[in-house]
Design a protein around this motif. Structure first.
Motif, PDB file in Angstrom:
ATOM      1  N   SER A  95       0.835  -1.207   0.000  1.00  0.00           N
ATOM      2  CA  SER A  95       0.000   0.000   0.000  1.00  0.00           C
ATOM      3  C   SER A  95       0.867   1.253   0.000  1.00  0.00           C
ATOM      4  O   SER A  95       0.506   2.263  -0.599  1.00  0.00           O
ATOM      5  CB  SER A  95      -0.989  -0.018   1.166  1.00  0.00           C
ATOM      6  N   MET A  96       2.069   1.165   0.621  1.00  0.00           N
ATOM      7  CA  MET A  96       2.978   2.307   0.582  1.00  0.00           C
ATOM      8  C   MET A  96       3.443   2.580  -0.849  1.00  0.00           C
ATOM      9  O   MET A  96       3.431   3.724  -1.309  1.00  0.00           O
ATOM     10  CB  MET A  96       4.194   2.044   1.475  1.00  0.00           C
ATOM     11  N   MET A  97       3.838   1.512  -1.552  1.00  0.00           N
ATOM     12  CA  MET A  97       4.320   1.697  -2.916  1.00  0.00           C
ATOM     13  C   MET A  97       3.220   2.267  -3.811  1.00  0.00           C
ATOM     14  O   MET A  97       3.454   3.140  -4.631  1.00  0.00           O
ATOM     15  CB  MET A  97       4.827   0.376  -3.505  1.00  0.00           C
ATOM     16  N   ASP A  99       0.738   4.054  -2.816  1.00  0.00           N
ATOM     17  CA  ASP A  99       0.497   5.435  -2.387  1.00  0.00           C
ATOM     18  C   ASP A  99       1.537   6.362  -2.998  1.00  0.00           C
ATOM     19  O   ASP A  99       1.210   7.406  -3.574  1.00  0.00           O
ATOM     20  CB  ASP A  99       0.559   5.488  -0.856  1.00  0.00           C
ATOM     21  N   ILE A 100       2.818   5.967  -2.898  1.00  0.00           N
ATOM     22  CA  ILE A 100       3.887   6.832  -3.401  1.00  0.00           C
ATOM     23  C   ILE A 100       3.820   6.968  -4.914  1.00  0.00           C
ATOM     24  O   ILE A 100       4.112   8.026  -5.461  1.00  0.00           O
ATOM     25  CB  ILE A 100       5.256   6.295  -2.916  1.00  0.00           C
ATOM     26  N   ARG A 101       3.403   5.913  -5.582  1.00  0.00           N
ATOM     27  CA  ARG A 101       3.332   6.002  -7.046  1.00  0.00           C
ATOM     28  C   ARG A 101       1.907   6.156  -7.555  1.00  0.00           C
ATOM     29  O   ARG A 101       1.623   5.854  -8.702  1.00  0.00           O
ATOM     30  CB  ARG A 101       3.962   4.759  -7.673  1.00  0.00           C
ATOM     31  N   SER A 102       1.009   6.638  -6.739  1.00  0.00           N
ATOM     32  CA  SER A 102      -0.371   6.769  -7.189  1.00  0.00           C
ATOM     33  C   SER A 102      -0.410   7.732  -8.357  1.00  0.00           C
ATOM     34  O   SER A 102       0.375   8.661  -8.452  1.00  0.00           O
ATOM     35  CB  SER A 102      -1.254   7.283  -6.063  1.00  0.00           C
TER      36      SER A 102
END
Lengths: 238, 255
Positions: A95-97, A99-102
């Motif tokens: 979910s972090m990845m 989020d960062i690459r949304s």
């Protein structure tokens, strides 16, 4: 799609890459082989921006990428040894990845579910085995549907089922017209997947040809034997 | 960048060290106020502790954090994220966390018990010192790829600024006492952020009157608005220059 001109890389006095020039075309799968320490990972890391070359140029879609970062949207990189923050769980990492690459292209979660990582989403990264880490790395590399995939020893350490899933995924993406670069020591895998082969020796690109041509030249139908024969013909060590 | 900072903050909160630091500062400040009712003396005793603890904690914690989040940075650098963004986010994350801990831990009690002008300048110089030593820690970390070496380097920097440099200044004063030293010493002080913070603080307290002619000179200098501006600008240089060097090294670093 990717063109490399005269690429050199020094680590202090040691020259890891010696004036490498090569073109990678879209829709092909390149097998990057060579003995340990021949510069395969360094070359791959230069393309993915983790290692900064000493001199030379790397063009992706005709744009110089050295020192820039936006181009990495187009690259999915699977490292040889995936290192991840220890405290995160698999679920948090993904979910972090995202989020960062949304805002990036449509996500491709087929490997995430294919490897059943959703069942392990509560597990923390430092508790994972080497093979499970490999699965996480692979799933992350494919997650953002990039046109270029760079896979550093993708099947090493994977169990037979996971390895088959990954290989199927790779050939599927090959049919979608992506550019894929694989390093591996497992010739059978490369034989199945790749269209072209590059041989690095002590930092120098000594041989590049299509798989069919190598097999034709040497009269062997297995890539492993064909490469051996080719190397003996050319007087290079394996 | 804000999304990266968010995850760095999550990570910092999980380690609980920042919380421990905050509690330590809070307890020691409160204890000082319990021991003495004169806020002037309290700030004086606090000053001595803070000038040791703040640089030490900032530089060591930042170095350890840098290596602990190396995997995170490695992961980020393979993504379409600017290298500079990753490092600046790390800097903001760590320094804001440490500065908030300091602000609450020391500023809270000072606000309750009243620290006066000395209290305000203590908070200001404490936060500046935090930022300076976070900067220096980043520089020490990025120059070597070995955690033990980086921590050693960070400790050495702390020793140098907290102890060795003072011995050097004492030596200068002792040997060249016959000359007018005010201005040369002022320059020497600017070369050490800890000394600069100390002098800034001392000049806000009454004790500077006890330091004779030199004290009067510095009081005149550091109490004027140009003197305060001077020290703040020098401290900002101490923050910006090491961090700028860190950025220069980091964008060329092989991961």
């Amino acid at each position: 799609m990717i063109s490399i001109y005269n690429l050199n890389k020094y680590f202090q006095v040691f020259q890891a890459l010696k004036s490498i020039s090569v073109d990678f075309e879209q829709g092909k799968v390149y097998a990057l082989i060579g003995p340990n320490g021949s510069g395969k990972t360094t070359l791959i890391k230069c393309i993915s921006g983790l290692v900064i070359p000493t001199s030379g140029r790397i063009l992706l879609d005709n744009e110089d990428i050295i020192g820039t970062w936006k181009y990495r949207q187009k690259i999915g990189y699977m490292p040889q040894i995936g290192k991840y923050p220890d405290n995160l769980t698999i679920g948090q990492l993904f979910s972090m990845m995202k989020d960062i690459r949304s805002g990036d292209a449509l996500m491709d979660e087929s490997l995430y579910y294919g490897f059943r990582l959703d069942k392990l989403s509560e597990k923390r990264m430092h508790t994972l085995s080497g093979g499970t880490r490999q699965k996480v790395s692979a799933a992350l590399a494919f997650l953002f549907n990039p046109p270029v995939l760079i896979l550093d020893e993708p099947t090493a350490g994977l169990d037979p089922i996971a390895s088959e899933i990954l290989k199927e995924k790779i050939s599927h993406e090959k049919q979608n017209g992506k550019l894929i670069i694989i390093t591996s020591h497992i010739m059978n895998d490369l034989d199945e997947l790749s269209t072209d082969m590059l041989y690095l020796y002590e930092g120098r690109l000594v041989y590049k040809n299509s798989i069919a041509a190598i097999k034709g030249e040497t009269g062997e139908d297995r890539l492993g034997r064909a490469v051996m024969k080719m190397l003996i013909n050319q007087n290079y060590e394996v | 960048m804000s999304r990266i900072i968010k995850y760095i903050f999550y990570d910092l909160l999980r380690t609980r060290f920042i919380l421990l630091y905050l509690v330590f500062l809070l307890i020691s400040t409160l204890a000082m106020f319990q021991l003495d009712s004169d806020p002037g003396k309290v700030t004086m005793s606090l000053l001595n502790i803070l000038l040791m603890i703040v640089p030490l904690v900032s530089i060591i914690f930042t170095t350890i954090h840098f290596y602990n989040s190396y995997e995170f940075m490695e992961l980020m650098l393979a993504q379409p994220v600017n290298r500079k963004t990753v490092l600046i986010a790390q800097y903001i994350g760590v320094s804001v966390a440490l500065a908030i801990a300091f602000l609450i831990g020391v500023g809270g009690p000072l606000l309750i018990f009243g620290g006066g002008a000395a209290g305000t300048s203590m908070i200001l110089s404490g936060i500046m010192l935090t930022l300076v030593f976070v900067s220096l820690a980043f520089l020490a970390s990025v120059l070597t790829s070995d955690k033990a070496k980086a921590i050693g380097g960070a400790l050495l920097l702390w020793f140098y600024f907290s102890l060795i440099y003072d011995a050097f200044i004492l030596w200068v004063v002792y040997n060249f006492g016959d000359y007018p030293l005010e201005k040369p010493i002022l320059v020497l002080i600017s070369l050490n952020p800890v000394d600069l913070a100390r002098v800034m603080m001392l000049m806000k307290m009454d004790i500077s009157a006890l330091m004779g002619y030199t004290g009067a000179f510095y009081r005149q200098f550091f109490s004027s608005s140009s003197g305060i501006l001077f020290s703040v600008v020098v401290l900002v240089f101490w923050i910006v220059i090491p961090f700028y060097c860190t950025l220069k090294v980091f964008v060329k670093k092989d991961i």
